[in-house]
Motif scaffolding. Structure first.
Motif, PDB file in Angstrom:
ATOM      1  N   THR A 243       1.321   3.181  -5.488  1.00  8.70           N
ATOM      2  CA  THR A 243       0.054   3.682  -6.038  1.00  8.70           C
ATOM      3  C   THR A 243      -0.893   2.541  -6.409  1.00  8.70           C
ATOM      4  O   THR A 243      -2.070   2.536  -6.012  1.00  8.70           O
ATOM      5  N   LEU A 244      -0.391   1.560  -7.167  1.00  6.74           N
ATOM      6  CA  LEU A 244      -1.243   0.457  -7.603  1.00  6.74           C
ATOM      7  C   LEU A 244      -1.547  -0.503  -6.457  1.00  6.74           C
ATOM      8  O   LEU A 244      -2.626  -1.101  -6.409  1.00  6.74           O
TER       9      LEU A 244
ATOM     10  N   THR B 104       0.809  -1.226   0.000  1.00  8.60           N
ATOM     11  CA  THR B 104       0.000   0.000   0.000  1.00  8.60           C
ATOM     12  C   THR B 104       0.844   1.278   0.000  1.00  8.60           C
ATOM     13  O   THR B 104       0.292   2.379  -0.030  1.00  8.60           O
TER      14      THR B 104
ATOM     15  N   TYR C 199      -7.374   5.342  -1.096  1.00  9.02           N
ATOM     16  CA  TYR C 199      -7.169   5.239  -2.547  1.00  9.02           C
ATOM     17  C   TYR C 199      -7.634   6.519  -3.240  1.00  9.02           C
ATOM     18  O   TYR C 199      -6.939   7.056  -4.115  1.00  9.02           O
TER      19      TYR C 199
ATOM     20  N   SER D  41      -4.102   7.616  -4.406  1.00  7.65           N
ATOM     21  CA  SER D  41      -3.759   6.864  -5.620  1.00  7.65           C
ATOM     22  C   SER D  41      -4.505   7.341  -6.865  1.00  7.65           C
ATOM     23  O   SER D  41      -3.907   7.540  -7.926  1.00  7.65           O
ATOM     24  N   ARG D  42      -5.791   7.505  -6.716  1.00 13.67           N
ATOM     25  CA  ARG D  42      -6.602   7.802  -7.897  1.00 13.67           C
ATOM     26  C   ARG D  42      -6.184   9.092  -8.610  1.00 13.67           C
ATOM     27  O   ARG D  42      -6.126   9.114  -9.857  1.00 13.67           O
TER      28      ARG D  42
ATOM     29  N   ARG E 176      -4.448   0.890  -4.577  1.00 12.05           N
ATOM     30  CA  ARG E 176      -5.685   0.638  -5.344  1.00 12.05           C
ATOM     31  C   ARG E 176      -6.119  -0.810  -5.202  1.00 12.05           C
ATOM     32  O   ARG E 176      -7.303  -1.099  -4.972  1.00 12.05           O
ATOM     33  N   ASN E 177      -5.179  -1.747  -5.328  1.00 11.68           N
ATOM     34  CA  ASN E 177      -5.516  -3.171  -5.238  1.00 11.68           C
ATOM     35  C   ASN E 177      -6.044  -3.534  -3.856  1.00 11.68           C
ATOM     36  O   ASN E 177      -6.959  -4.356  -3.731  1.00 11.68           O
TER      37      ASN E 177
ATOM     38  N   PHE F 172     -12.630   2.797 -10.002  1.00 11.66           N
ATOM     39  CA  PHE F 172     -11.314   2.158 -10.152  1.00 11.66           C
ATOM     40  C   PHE F 172     -10.790   2.334 -11.572  1.00 11.66           C
ATOM     41  O   PHE F 172     -11.466   1.974 -12.549  1.00 11.66           O
TER      42      PHE F 172
ATOM     43  N   ASN G 200      -7.141   2.314 -14.290  1.00 16.47           N
ATOM     44  CA  ASN G 200      -5.829   1.703 -14.489  1.00 16.47           C
ATOM     45  C   ASN G 200      -4.746   2.784 -14.548  1.00 16.47           C
ATOM     46  O   ASN G 200      -5.011   3.954 -14.262  1.00 16.47           O
TER      47      ASN G 200
END
Length: 297
Positions: A130-131, A127, A192, A196-197, A134-135, A210, A212
């Motif tokens: 970034t990905l 965590t 997230y 991340s987003r 999200r995961n 979500f 990519n």
């Protein structure tokens, strides 16, 4: 009329008049293309030559090819609906499928993760990345709600109501349902969204929750691929798919006393008999635990 042209007309009918989803139409199309290829290879392209025996021979060929029982059942359904369409359009006088019985489906209990395995899986994504963040949010959401993978990828920002602990999902048949979501999932989805987003979206604006690395909606294949990687890192040997988390969600809340009707509502099942499958899983797990724990078992 050419069979391929008839198939094109039928698929157009399914989309324009029946309003079926692209995935369903594609599934019917693949089954019927395979059938038409079989007819061409056996010089049976004429509709007048297609009778009950031709259908039975074709289904027998599928069995010889080692097709799964579920695939053959789906094929029979595809053929049945196609010939109903041809009959409706008065392109045939007799429907060869009327005397064809649908094979009985084999009852297989789906794979379910234990609570300990789920916990291992949830903490696997890195965590700090970034990905990875999200995961983690995706895994937490799927286990917290039992959403289908198609529902996850179609979730939009406007479907989130994290301040009151609910989300809105659009299920099969475009049926909307409201699902409660737990504190852990809210925590990771919020993280997230904050961290991340924005990086993934860059300068793009997407309505989907979500996305990519290119800021576009995450696909089913993307979620499946990421899950496989996380399962491997977690050291879980079971065959885990996105649906496994849905099965695990339903099984675990039933084992902890949830009412079957509530589980049906949460999963978006139209028929309670579909939900009852999870009671069999719970009983099987109960027997396994009993046999392991009881000294005289």
């Amino acid at each position: 009329m050419d069979l391929s042209q008839l198939l094109d007309d039928y698929l157009h009918y399914l989309k324009a008049e029946r309003g079926l989803s692209d995935n369903t139409i594609a599934s019917y199309g693949l089954d019927l293309q395979h059938f038409i290829l079989y007819l061409q290879q056996n010089q049976l392209e004429s509709l007048a030559k297609i009778n009950k025996q031709v259908i039975l021979d074709y289904l027998g060929q599928l069995t010889k090819e080692g097709k799964a029982n579920a695939s053959i059942i789906r094929c029979v359904t595809s053929l049945r609906k196609f010939f109903q369409f041809l009959r409706q359009e008065q392109l045939i006088e007799n429907d060869p499928m009327t005397l064809i019985e649908t094979p009985k489906s084999e009852k297989h209990l789906p794979e379910v993760l234990s609570v300990e395995e789920v916990e291992r899986l949830l903490v696997t994504p890195d965590t700090s990345q970034t990905l990875g963040l999200r995961n983690r949010a995706i895994l937490e959401l799927m286990y917290a709600t039992g959403l289908r993978v198609s529902e996850v990828i179609n979730l939009k920002l406007e479907d989130l109501h994290l301040d009151v602990g609910i989300i809105r999902a659009m299920g099969k048949g475009k049926k909307e349902r409201i699902i409660p979501i737990g504190d852990q999932a809210i925590k990771w989805i919020s993280a997230y969204l904050d961290n991340s987003r924005p990086i993934l979206c860059k300068n793009k604006r997407s309505p989907y929750l979500f996305v990519n690395f290119h800021g576009e909606r995450l696909t089913r294949q993307g979620i499946w691929k990421n899950l496989k990687n996380e399962v491997k890192k977690a050291g879980i040997k079971k065959n885990v798919t996105p649906h496994t988390l849905r099965h695990s969600f339903a099984t675990h809340i039933l084992e902890n006393g949830a009412d079957l009707r509530i589980v049906q509502e949460l999963l978006g099942h139209a028929d309670i008999s579909t939900t009852q499958l999870y009671t069999h899983i719970s009983k099987k797990r109960l027997s396994k635990i009993y046999n392991q724990a009881h000294p005289h078992a």
